[in-house]
Motif scaffolding. Structure first.
Motif, PDB file in Angstrom:
ATOM      1  N   TYR A   1      51.846  24.525  -9.967  1.00 27.47           N
ATOM      2  CA  TYR A   1      50.564  23.988 -10.362  1.00 27.47           C
ATOM      3  C   TYR A   1      50.715  22.972 -11.498  1.00 27.47           C
ATOM      4  N   THR A   2      49.623  22.262 -11.760  1.00 28.05           N
ATOM      5  CA  THR A   2      49.572  21.349 -12.887  1.00 28.05           C
ATOM      6  C   THR A   2      48.947  22.092 -14.074  1.00 28.05           C
ATOM      7  N   TRP A   3      48.303  21.365 -14.979  1.00 24.30           N
ATOM      8  CA  TRP A   3      47.739  21.983 -16.192  1.00 24.30           C
ATOM      9  C   TRP A   3      46.243  22.263 -16.089  1.00 24.30           C
ATOM     10  N   GLY A   4      45.539  21.434 -15.279  1.00 20.72           N
ATOM     11  CA  GLY A   4      44.091  21.545 -15.175  1.00 20.72           C
ATOM     12  C   GLY A   4      43.496  20.193 -14.845  1.00 20.72           C
ATOM     13  N   ARG A   5      42.220  20.010 -15.162  1.00 16.36           N
ATOM     14  CA  ARG A   5      41.553  18.743 -14.848  1.00 16.36           C
ATOM     15  C   ARG A   5      40.280  18.615 -15.670  1.00 16.36           C
ATOM     16  N   GLN A   6      39.880  17.362 -15.904  1.00 13.66           N
ATOM     17  CA  GLN A   6      38.585  17.122 -16.531  1.00 13.66           C
ATOM     18  C   GLN A   6      37.506  17.316 -15.474  1.00 13.66           C
ATOM     19  N   VAL A   7      36.401  17.920 -15.862  1.00 11.00           N
ATOM     20  CA  VAL A   7      35.358  18.248 -14.891  1.00 11.00           C
ATOM     21  C   VAL A   7      33.985  17.889 -15.441  1.00 11.00           C
ATOM     22  N   LYS A   8      33.002  17.995 -14.562  1.00 11.76           N
ATOM     23  CA  LYS A   8      31.597  17.897 -14.957  1.00 11.76           C
ATOM     24  C   LYS A   8      30.944  19.249 -14.726  1.00 11.76           C
ATOM     25  N   VAL A   9      30.042  19.594 -15.625  1.00  9.30           N
ATOM     26  CA  VAL A   9      29.329  20.870 -15.490  1.00  9.30           C
ATOM     27  C   VAL A   9      27.840  20.586 -15.404  1.00  9.30           C
TER      28      VAL A   9
ATOM     29  N   GLN B   1      36.886  28.429  -6.733  1.00  8.10           N
ATOM     30  CA  GLN B   1      35.698  28.488  -5.889  1.00  8.10           C
ATOM     31  C   GLN B   1      34.532  29.204  -6.581  1.00  8.10           C
ATOM     32  N   GLU B   2      34.834  30.080  -7.504  1.00  7.11           N
ATOM     33  CA  GLU B   2      33.769  30.681  -8.317  1.00  7.11           C
ATOM     34  C   GLU B   2      33.158  29.632  -9.230  1.00  7.11           C
ATOM     35  N   TRP B   3      34.010  28.783  -9.810  1.00  3.28           N
ATOM     36  CA  TRP B   3      33.491  27.703 -10.650  1.00  3.28           C
ATOM     37  C   TRP B   3      32.655  26.733  -9.817  1.00  3.28           C
ATOM     38  N   SER B   4      33.080  26.482  -8.590  1.00  5.10           N
ATOM     39  CA  SER B   4      32.299  25.600  -7.703  1.00  5.10           C
ATOM     40  C   SER B   4      30.896  26.152  -7.479  1.00  5.10           C
ATOM     41  N   LYS B   5      30.809  27.458  -7.280  1.00  2.01           N
ATOM     42  CA  LYS B   5      29.501  28.072  -7.044  1.00  2.01           C
ATOM     43  C   LYS B   5      28.603  27.983  -8.274  1.00  2.01           C
ATOM     44  N   LEU B   6      29.212  27.838  -9.442  1.00  5.86           N
ATOM     45  CA  LEU B   6      28.452  27.679 -10.683  1.00  5.86           C
ATOM     46  C   LEU B   6      28.079  26.221 -10.948  1.00  5.86           C
ATOM     47  N   GLY B   7      28.462  25.326 -10.013  1.00  2.00           N
ATOM     48  CA  GLY B   7      28.066  23.927 -10.132  1.00  2.00           C
ATOM     49  C   GLY B   7      29.082  23.023 -10.799  1.00  2.00           C
ATOM     50  N   VAL B   8      30.281  23.531 -11.078  1.00  2.00           N
ATOM     51  CA  VAL B   8      31.316  22.702 -11.697  1.00  2.00           C
ATOM     52  C   VAL B   8      31.968  21.833 -10.628  1.00  2.00           C
ATOM     53  N   THR B   9      32.138  20.546 -10.932  1.00  2.00           N
ATOM     54  CA  THR B   9      32.758  19.606  -9.981  1.00  2.00           C
ATOM     55  C   THR B   9      33.891  18.852 -10.665  1.00  2.00           C
ATOM     56  N   ARG B  10      34.654  18.107  -9.875  1.00  2.00           N
ATOM     57  CA  ARG B  10      35.609  17.176 -10.468  1.00  2.00           C
ATOM     58  C   ARG B  10      34.844  16.157 -11.309  1.00  2.00           C
ATOM     59  N   TYR B  11      35.583  15.427 -12.138  1.00  2.00           N
ATOM     60  CA  TYR B  11      34.927  14.499 -13.046  1.00  2.00           C
ATOM     61  C   TYR B  11      34.173  13.411 -12.291  1.00  2.00           C
ATOM     62  N   ASP B  12      34.680  13.027 -11.095  1.00  2.00           N
ATOM     63  CA  ASP B  12      34.012  11.985 -10.318  1.00  2.00           C
ATOM     64  C   ASP B  12      32.899  12.537  -9.430  1.00  2.00           C
ATOM     65  N   GLY B  13      32.596  13.820  -9.564  1.00  2.00           N
ATOM     66  CA  GLY B  13      31.498  14.425  -8.816  1.00  2.00           C
ATOM     67  C   GLY B  13      31.907  15.087  -7.516  1.00  2.00           C
ATOM     68  N   ARG B  14      33.150  14.886  -7.076  1.00  3.63           N
ATOM     69  CA  ARG B  14      33.595  15.533  -5.838  1.00  3.63           C
ATOM     70  C   ARG B  14      33.787  17.032  -6.074  1.00  3.63           C
ATOM     71  N   PRO B  15      33.742  17.831  -5.000  1.00  8.93           N
ATOM     72  CA  PRO B  15      33.949  19.276  -5.160  1.00  8.93           C
ATOM     73  C   PRO B  15      35.359  19.581  -5.688  1.00  8.93           C
ATOM     74  N   LEU B  16      35.486  20.709  -6.333  1.00  6.44           N
ATOM     75  CA  LEU B  16      36.802  21.163  -6.761  1.00  6.44           C
ATOM     76  C   LEU B  16      37.687  21.400  -5.538  1.00  6.44           C
ATOM     77  N   PRO B  17      38.991  21.247  -5.671  1.00  5.07           N
ATOM     78  CA  PRO B  17      39.865  21.394  -4.500  1.00  5.07           C
ATOM     79  C   PRO B  17      39.843  22.812  -3.945  1.00  5.07           C
ATOM     80  N   LYS B  18      39.970  22.905  -2.632  1.00  6.24           N
ATOM     81  CA  LYS B  18      40.133  24.207  -1.984  1.00  6.24           C
ATOM     82  C   LYS B  18      41.615  24.384  -1.688  1.00  6.24           C
ATOM     83  N   LEU B  19      42.217  25.360  -2.327  1.00  5.53           N
ATOM     84  CA  LEU B  19      43.644  25.593  -2.193  1.00  5.53           C
ATOM     85  C   LEU B  19      43.913  26.723  -1.213  1.00  5.53           C
ATOM     86  N   ASN B  20      45.103  26.675  -0.591  1.00 11.71           N
ATOM     87  CA  ASN B  20      45.485  27.770   0.297  1.00 11.71           C
ATOM     88  C   ASN B  20      45.465  29.106  -0.449  1.00 11.71           C
ATOM     89  N   LYS B  21      45.915  29.051  -1.707  1.00 13.98           N
ATOM     90  CA  LYS B  21      45.860  30.222  -2.567  1.00 13.98           C
ATOM     91  C   LYS B  21      45.076  29.822  -3.804  1.00 13.98           C
TER      92      LYS B  21
END
Length: 325
Positions: free
Chosen positions: A228-236, A256-276
């Motif tokens: 993995y990397t370190w993280g990412r800047q997001v919008k809430v 995916q829990e953060w996605s359900k709370l409305g958190v997105t990538r900084y450009d507004g796209r959904p957070l990535p869906k990972l295999n794990k």
């Protein structure tokens, strides 16, 4: 019995108050040398390390006067990671690609993070400090504000000298005793320094392969995962509860829990869906109106290196810039 108590009370009232005068710096150094002897440090090393030892008032001033003005991240990041540093980091990444790849594979750490730490800590080895480490640590131990810490670090520094990794005259560092291109405190050196070129020494002052291996070893032993990397800047979403932010273990949530709370990538796209799916923590180093990040455990590892949100974000930002084409 009453008579004894009255005499004791009278003595306690009439006895003159006195204070124990602090020993001189020279006497304090002698006490440190005796402690070192008991730890097995040789007379030869003690003589060489402490000959000409000097009290450094500037180290005390620096320790007491840490910067109080707090920059926002929007102000701090461009200063800590200017474009010229990014350009230099990319050049050095390419120059040392072979050894960085070898060491990164050995320790399970992406090379770009090794270079980023090198750049943020010492500007790629250009700013490592010019204090004799024994002088700095003896001064700060004697000053007393954090005596136990600096005295322990002084014993660790003497152990490094005893092991022969560097000569006493060459053991230089910051006013706080942070050493070499990776700016390890002596205790960190003993725990994490590594021999990157196989010459039997661990030279974080002048040997870049040792610097890379030591950095990678620190991260690896502290829990780094190069999947993995370190993280990412997001919008809430507006009005998100500030109670959700923080790096306490219980505040970690899957992406995916953060996605359900409305958190997105900084450009507004959904957070990535990972295999794990991976756990992340929401941090707001300034406040909810400043930059907001979702960080993974690798970011928590960087915080073990330096307990500053800003430092860890500077390293992360530089690592991301190195990866950009």
């Amino acid at each position: 019995m009453k008579k004894v108590l009255s005499v004791m009370l009278a003595l306690s009232v009439s006895a003159p108050a006195f204070s124990v005068e602090k020993v001189s710096f020279e006497q304090y150094v002698e006490e440190m040398k005796q402690e070192a002897r008991e730890l097995g440090i040789s007379e030869a090393i003690l003589t060489e390390a402490f000959t000409g030892v000097d009290y450094k008032p500037r180290a005390v001033t620096a320790d007491r006067n840490q910067p109080e003005k707090r920059l926002t991240l929007d102000e701090y990041i461009p200063r800590a990671v200017p474009d010229w540093k990014v350009k230099q980091a990319k050049k050095l990444y390419e120059k040392h690609y072979a050894e960085l790849t070898r060491i990164g594979n050995d320790y399970g750490v992406q090379p770009r993070f090794i270079v980023a730490l090198w750049g943020v800590e010492s500007n790629f080895g250009k700013f490592t400090g010019n204090y004799r480490v024994i002088d700095a640590l003896s001064t700060l131990a004697y000053e007393g504000r954090r005596e136990a810490f600096f005295r322990s670090e002084a014993m660790a520094a003497l152990t490094i000298l005893e092991q022969g990794h560097i000569a006493p005259s060459e053991m230089k560092g910051s006013w706080a005793g942070a050493m070499g291109q990776s700016q390890f405190m002596p205790s960190s050196f003993l725990n994490f320094a590594a021999d990157g070129n196989g010459d039997g020494k661990k030279d974080i002052w002048d040997n870049e392969e040792d610097v890379f291996a030591s950095t990678a070893n620190y991260l690896s032993k502290s829990g780094w995962n190069d999947t993995y990397t370190w993280g990412r800047q997001v919008k809430v979403p507006h009005g998100i509860s500030p109670d959700l932010q923080g790096r306490e273990a219980e505040k970690g949530k899957y992406l995916q829990e953060w996605s359900k709370l409305g958190v997105t990538r900084y450009d507004g796209r959904p957070l990535p869906k990972l295999n794990k799916d991976i756990k992340a923590w929401l941090i707001m180093p300034d406040d909810e109106n400043g930059r907001v990040y979702l960080v993974y455990n690798n970011y928590n590892v960087l915080m073990k290196w330096n307990r500053s949100y800003y430092f860890a974000l500077a390293v992360s930002h530089l690592a991301d810039r190195i990866a950009m084409k």
